[in-house]
Motif scaffolding. Structure first.
Motif, PDB file in Angstrom:
ATOM      1  N   HIS A 132      28.923 -52.868  -1.096  1.00 47.14           N
ATOM      2  CA  HIS A 132      29.214 -51.179  -0.913  1.00 47.14           C
ATOM      3  C   HIS A 132      29.983 -50.816  -1.809  1.00 47.14           C
TER       4      HIS A 132
ATOM      5  N   LEU B  84      32.255 -59.627   2.203  1.00 40.76           N
ATOM      6  CA  LEU B  84      31.125 -57.993   1.848  1.00 40.76           C
ATOM      7  C   LEU B  84      32.244 -57.525   0.382  1.00 40.76           C
TER       8      LEU B  84
ATOM      9  N   SER C  97      27.452 -61.202   1.350  1.00 40.21           N
ATOM     10  CA  SER C  97      26.305 -60.451   2.186  1.00 40.21           C
ATOM     11  C   SER C  97      25.878 -58.892   2.306  1.00 40.21           C
ATOM     12  N   SER C  98      26.840 -58.133   1.604  1.00 39.11           N
ATOM     13  CA  SER C  98      26.506 -56.675   1.661  1.00 39.11           C
ATOM     14  C   SER C  98      27.256 -56.361   0.370  1.00 39.11           C
TER      15      SER C  98
ATOM     16  N   ALA D  38      29.678 -51.722   8.586  1.00 36.30           N
ATOM     17  CA  ALA D  38      29.135 -53.410   8.218  1.00 36.30           C
ATOM     18  C   ALA D  38      30.303 -54.221   9.037  1.00 36.30           C
TER      19      ALA D  38
END
Length: 298
Positions: free
Chosen positions: A89, A281, A86-87, A98
């Motif tokens: 980093h 994530l 989803s993301s 987040a």
């Protein structure tokens, strides 16, 4: 060698190994049209020689026919990891922000707490005999992320698989102590682990039966209350990573979080997420990828 291959198991065009073999991989030598295939084979032989052409064709054929087996032994590329997430980093602070609506001030407070415990842990390293090399320790960003997760989630039950010297265990226990609540249940195959752990009041070490690893893991997980946070950091083979996640998943609390160190070593985490329609994530570290999977993302 296989950088161009993709997992196309769900596409009806690739149901048979022969279809997969003859699919046109851009400028590859394996194509639908036999005449084109022979032409490319001839061009490849002329350019690279018979031996290289035979090796390339054999490897592509084997990978296509045995793609499910290769997948269990291959490591995913960064693009595949990113596509499953989803993301993504590059700092722990970014992932934490987040995941949780934490203020900058509170995040700085957690950082100061963590740095204090880090200094104490580094002193501890000087005074104990390590069962494992120091390189087994979780990376810096992942360690802070894990500490912050425990402080933010305030879990009652944390499950950790793979202890080694206890670097991660120490930070989890530090965070639980700051919370004033919670228990850490660690699972390993050896009893002489966790030498870095000082305060063991909230720590429970469970040993797997080496003659029946899967059954003993299931028995340990079954006896625990609902698990709020699970951290996988044991055997990172596809079979075991996937087995751990699938075994623990039904015992997680509804708002629990699964975390996975070394998520880039195999497809275990990616395939688990795909099977349960979840997206993690990801934290990109220097040597590896740490994945955080909140169950609320389902």
């Amino acid at each position: 060698m296989f950088h161009h291959l993709r997992n196309v198991r769900g596409d009806a065009r690739y149901r048979s190994g022969l279809d997969y073999l003859t699919h046109n991989f851009e400028a590859d030598i394996i194509v639908y049209n036999p005449k084109v295939m022979l032409s490319r084979l001839y061009s490849h032989v002329r350019e690279y020689g018979v031996r290289d052409t035979a090796e390339r064709l054999l490897c592509k054929s084997a990978h296509a026919l045995l793609r499910s087996g290769f997948r269990k032994r291959d490591a995913p590329y960064l693009g595949e990891l990113a596509a499953s997430a989803s993301s993504v980093h590059v700092t722990a602070d970014g992932l934490i922000s987040a995941l949780s609506p934490i203020s900058g001030g509170d995040l700085q407070l957690l950082r100061r707490e963590y740095e204090g415990y880090t200094a104490a842990l580094l002193e501890r390293y000087k005074t104990v005999d390590l069962t494992y090399a120091a390189a087994f320790a979780i990376e810096e960003g992942s360690a802070f992320l894990m500490y912050a997760l425990v402080r933010i989630l305030r879990p009652s039950v944390v499950l950790e698989t793979g202890v080694a010297n206890g670097h991660s265990s120490a930070f989890i226990l530090n965070a639980l102590a700051e919370n004033g609540r919670g228990e850490l249940h660690s699972v390993d195959v050896r009893h002489n682990v966790g030498n870095l752990v000082v305060d063991r009041q909230q720590w429970h070490l469970h040993l797997l039966d080496s003659s029946s690893l899967k059954k003993s893991l299931a028995a340990i997980v079954e006896q625990l209350p609902a698990i709020d946070l699970m951290v996988h950091d044991s055997d990172h083979s596809y079979q075991w990573m996937r087995h751990e996640l699938e075994t623990v998943f039904p015992r997680m609390s509804p708002c629990g979080v699964l975390a996975c160190d070394d998520a880039n070593i195999c497809y275990g985490m990616i395939d688990f997420c795909a099977a349960h329609n979840m997206k993690p994530l990801l934290l990109l570290e220097k040597r590896k990828v740490f994945a955080v999977l909140p169950l609320t993302s389902r």
